[in-house]
Design a protein around this motif. Structure first.
Motif, PDB file in Angstrom:
ATOM      1  N   MET A   1       1.324  11.957  -1.661  1.00  0.00           N
ATOM      2  CA  MET A   1       2.530  12.122  -2.473  1.00  0.00           C
ATOM      3  C   MET A   1       2.491  11.284  -3.754  1.00  0.00           C
ATOM      4  N   LEU A   2       1.627  10.300  -3.819  1.00  0.00           N
ATOM      5  CA  LEU A   2       1.478   9.510  -5.040  1.00  0.00           C
ATOM      6  C   LEU A   2       0.600  10.250  -6.038  1.00  0.00           C
ATOM      7  N   PRO A   3       0.811  10.056  -7.348  1.00  0.00           N
ATOM      8  CA  PRO A   3       0.013  10.759  -8.365  1.00  0.00           C
ATOM      9  C   PRO A   3      -1.482  10.441  -8.218  1.00  0.00           C
ATOM     10  N   ARG A   4      -2.283  11.449  -7.995  1.00  0.00           N
ATOM     11  CA  ARG A   4      -3.695  11.226  -7.656  1.00  0.00           C
ATOM     12  C   ARG A   4      -4.523  10.675  -8.805  1.00  0.00           C
ATOM     13  N   HIS A   5      -4.037  10.825 -10.041  1.00  0.00           N
ATOM     14  CA  HIS A   5      -4.800  10.316 -11.172  1.00  0.00           C
ATOM     15  C   HIS A   5      -4.268   8.976 -11.679  1.00  0.00           C
ATOM     16  N   GLU A   6      -3.244   8.438 -11.033  1.00  0.00           N
ATOM     17  CA  GLU A   6      -2.754   7.120 -11.416  1.00  0.00           C
ATOM     18  C   GLU A   6      -3.343   6.081 -10.479  1.00  0.00           C
ATOM     19  N   THR A   7      -4.678   6.009 -10.535  1.00  0.00           N
ATOM     20  CA  THR A   7      -5.459   5.085  -9.727  1.00  0.00           C
ATOM     21  C   THR A   7      -6.447   4.362 -10.649  1.00  0.00           C
ATOM     22  N   PRO A   8      -7.018   3.234 -10.208  1.00  0.00           N
ATOM     23  CA  PRO A   8      -7.909   2.481 -11.093  1.00  0.00           C
ATOM     24  C   PRO A   8      -9.054   3.302 -11.673  1.00  0.00           C
ATOM     25  N   GLU A   9      -9.611   4.206 -10.878  1.00  0.00           N
ATOM     26  CA  GLU A   9     -10.779   4.956 -11.329  1.00  0.00           C
ATOM     27  C   GLU A   9     -10.447   6.044 -12.342  1.00  0.00           C
ATOM     28  N   HIS A  10      -9.141   6.257 -12.604  1.00  0.00           N
ATOM     29  CA  HIS A  10      -8.736   7.278 -13.568  1.00  0.00           C
ATOM     30  C   HIS A  10      -7.945   6.710 -14.747  1.00  0.00           C
ATOM     31  N   THR A  11      -7.865   5.385 -14.872  1.00  0.00           N
ATOM     32  CA  THR A  11      -7.016   4.785 -15.902  1.00  0.00           C
ATOM     33  C   THR A  11      -7.773   3.752 -16.720  1.00  0.00           C
ATOM     34  N   GLU A  12      -7.215   3.461 -17.907  1.00  0.00           N
ATOM     35  CA  GLU A  12      -7.821   2.483 -18.811  1.00  0.00           C
ATOM     36  C   GLU A  12      -6.743   1.966 -19.763  1.00  0.00           C
ATOM     37  N   GLY A  13      -7.101   0.963 -20.592  1.00  0.00           N
ATOM     38  CA  GLY A  13      -6.187   0.452 -21.600  1.00  0.00           C
ATOM     39  C   GLY A  13      -4.880  -0.041 -21.003  1.00  0.00           C
ATOM     40  N   TYR A  14      -3.773   0.536 -21.500  1.00  0.00           N
ATOM     41  CA  TYR A  14      -2.453   0.121 -21.039  1.00  0.00           C
ATOM     42  C   TYR A  14      -1.938   0.973 -19.875  1.00  0.00           C
ATOM     43  N   GLU A  15      -2.777   1.826 -19.321  1.00  0.00           N
ATOM     44  CA  GLU A  15      -2.339   2.707 -18.235  1.00  0.00           C
ATOM     45  C   GLU A  15      -2.266   1.932 -16.915  1.00  0.00           C
ATOM     46  N   GLY A  16      -1.141   2.077 -16.225  1.00  0.00           N
ATOM     47  CA  GLY A  16      -0.969   1.418 -14.937  1.00  0.00           C
ATOM     48  C   GLY A  16      -1.461   2.278 -13.796  1.00  0.00           C
ATOM     49  N   PHE A  17      -1.322   1.745 -12.565  1.00  0.00           N
ATOM     50  CA  PHE A  17      -1.839   2.501 -11.421  1.00  0.00           C
ATOM     51  C   PHE A  17      -1.241   2.008 -10.107  1.00  0.00           C
ATOM     52  N   TYR A  18      -1.467   2.837  -9.068  1.00  0.00           N
ATOM     53  CA  TYR A  18      -1.269   2.471  -7.665  1.00  0.00           C
ATOM     54  C   TYR A  18      -2.677   2.370  -7.065  1.00  0.00           C
ATOM     55  N   HIS A  19      -2.961   1.289  -6.370  1.00  0.00           N
ATOM     56  CA  HIS A  19      -4.314   1.110  -5.829  1.00  0.00           C
ATOM     57  C   HIS A  19      -4.240   0.844  -4.330  1.00  0.00           C
ATOM     58  N   LEU A  20      -4.719   1.788  -3.557  1.00  0.00           N
ATOM     59  CA  LEU A  20      -4.791   1.628  -2.107  1.00  0.00           C
ATOM     60  C   LEU A  20      -5.962   0.712  -1.774  1.00  0.00           C
ATOM     61  N   ILE A  21      -5.675  -0.485  -1.246  1.00  0.00           N
ATOM     62  CA  ILE A  21      -6.746  -1.461  -1.008  1.00  0.00           C
ATOM     63  C   ILE A  21      -7.091  -1.627   0.471  1.00  0.00           C
ATOM     64  N   ALA A  22      -6.219  -1.139   1.362  1.00  0.00           N
ATOM     65  CA  ALA A  22      -6.530  -1.246   2.790  1.00  0.00           C
ATOM     66  C   ALA A  22      -5.701  -0.243   3.568  1.00  0.00           C
ATOM     67  N   MET A  23      -6.283   0.242   4.658  1.00  0.00           N
ATOM     68  CA  MET A  23      -5.553   1.131   5.555  1.00  0.00           C
ATOM     69  C   MET A  23      -6.029   0.873   6.986  1.00  0.00           C
ATOM     70  N   ASN A  24      -5.088   0.948   7.905  1.00  0.00           N
ATOM     71  CA  ASN A  24      -5.405   0.708   9.308  1.00  0.00           C
ATOM     72  C   ASN A  24      -4.506   1.593  10.150  1.00  0.00           C
ATOM     73  N   GLY A  25      -5.060   2.228  11.177  1.00  0.00           N
ATOM     74  CA  GLY A  25      -4.188   3.130  11.904  1.00  0.00           C
ATOM     75  C   GLY A  25      -4.603   3.497  13.307  1.00  0.00           C
ATOM     76  N   GLU A  26      -3.593   3.736  14.128  1.00  0.00           N
ATOM     77  CA  GLU A  26      -3.704   4.385  15.428  1.00  0.00           C
ATOM     78  C   GLU A  26      -2.532   5.353  15.519  1.00  0.00           C
ATOM     79  N   VAL A  27      -2.458   6.107  16.567  1.00  0.00           N
ATOM     80  CA  VAL A  27      -1.402   7.112  16.658  1.00  0.00           C
ATOM     81  C   VAL A  27      -0.016   6.471  16.552  1.00  0.00           C
ATOM     82  N   GLU A  28       0.191   5.331  17.206  1.00  0.00           N
ATOM     83  CA  GLU A  28       1.526   4.741  17.261  1.00  0.00           C
ATOM     84  C   GLU A  28       1.885   3.893  16.041  1.00  0.00           C
ATOM     85  N   LEU A  29       0.903   3.359  15.341  1.00  0.00           N
ATOM     86  CA  LEU A  29       1.221   2.511  14.191  1.00  0.00           C
ATOM     87  C   LEU A  29       0.094   2.552  13.170  1.00  0.00           C
ATOM     88  N   SER A  30       0.440   2.805  11.919  1.00  0.00           N
ATOM     89  CA  SER A  30      -0.515   2.777  10.813  1.00  0.00           C
ATOM     90  C   SER A  30       0.070   1.982   9.655  1.00  0.00           C
TER      91      SER A  30
END
Length: 216
Positions: A56-85
């Protein structure tokens, strides 16, 4: 001290007095685990909900798609099982209004997730980390001009540009010590091939000595 400098930058000539506004976000997703053979209308897989949140987050607003003054959302870690992620993001933007908007968007998506899967399915912890030191440096721009002149004295072409990251100077600036950033000569930061040439460090030393000469 009335002002200072950090030596925390990259290639020769970098001179920086703008950096990102920064926050961290940890989003937790609760699921319900039952035997998969009897899971219809019962199981709630937290990993699949987390996956939906990512998309649901903008797929091009990430570090690998931005430069200069462009900001981003950066997923740095993920952990998951069925009951909790959990998903851990860092949020970055030079513009304070856009920065606040990015944080609000994360909260909006959490609310949207709860509206679909039930209240309490998703929760978020948002924490501000540091702010753009530009607002603290601009009233004392002679500090930047001084460093600029010191680089020219060392036969270096100053490269004034925003930091696409943070620096201790940002924290110091908001504690009352305006603190722009000078190059230290490093390259390939945060990677296994990070290095710094001795010649660049020698030039950084020369700039510092020139600053001292100019303010004596």
């Amino acid at each position: 001290a009335e002002w200072a400098y950090t030596l925390d930058g990259g290639e020769i000539g970098e001179l920086e007095y703008e950096n990102f506004n920064a926050a961290s976000a940890k989003i937790s997703f609760k699921g319900c685990n039952v035997h998969p053979g009897y899971a219809k209308h019962k199981m709630l897989n937290s990993m699949r909900i987390a996956q939906q949140f990512v998309t649901m987050l903008p797929r091009h607003e990430t570090p690998e798609h931005t430069e200069g003054y462009e900001g981003f959302y950066h997923l740095i870690a993920m952990n998951g099982e069925v009951e909790l992620s959990t998903l851990t993001y860092i949020i970055r933007d030079h513009d304070r209004a856009r920065f606040e908007s990015r944080k609000a968007e994360m909260q909006h998506l959490v609310n949207k997730t709860n509206a679909e899967f039930g209240e309490g399915t998703a929760s978020i912890e948002l924490k501000d980390q540091y702010y753009n030191m530009k607002e603290k440096i601009e009233p004392v721009m002679h500090v930047v001009d001084l460093a600029y002149k010191a680089m020219e004295m060392a036969e270096i072409t100053p490269k004034v540009k925003p930091i696409r990251g943070g620096t201790d100077g940002a924290q110091l600036s908001f504690k009352g010590l305006p603190c722009p950033n000078l190059f230290a000569g490093g390259h390939n930061f945060h990677g296994r091939y990070e290095f710094v040439p001795i010649q660049s460090m020698q030039k950084a030393k020369e700039v510092v000595l020139n600053i001292i000469k100019l303010v004596k």
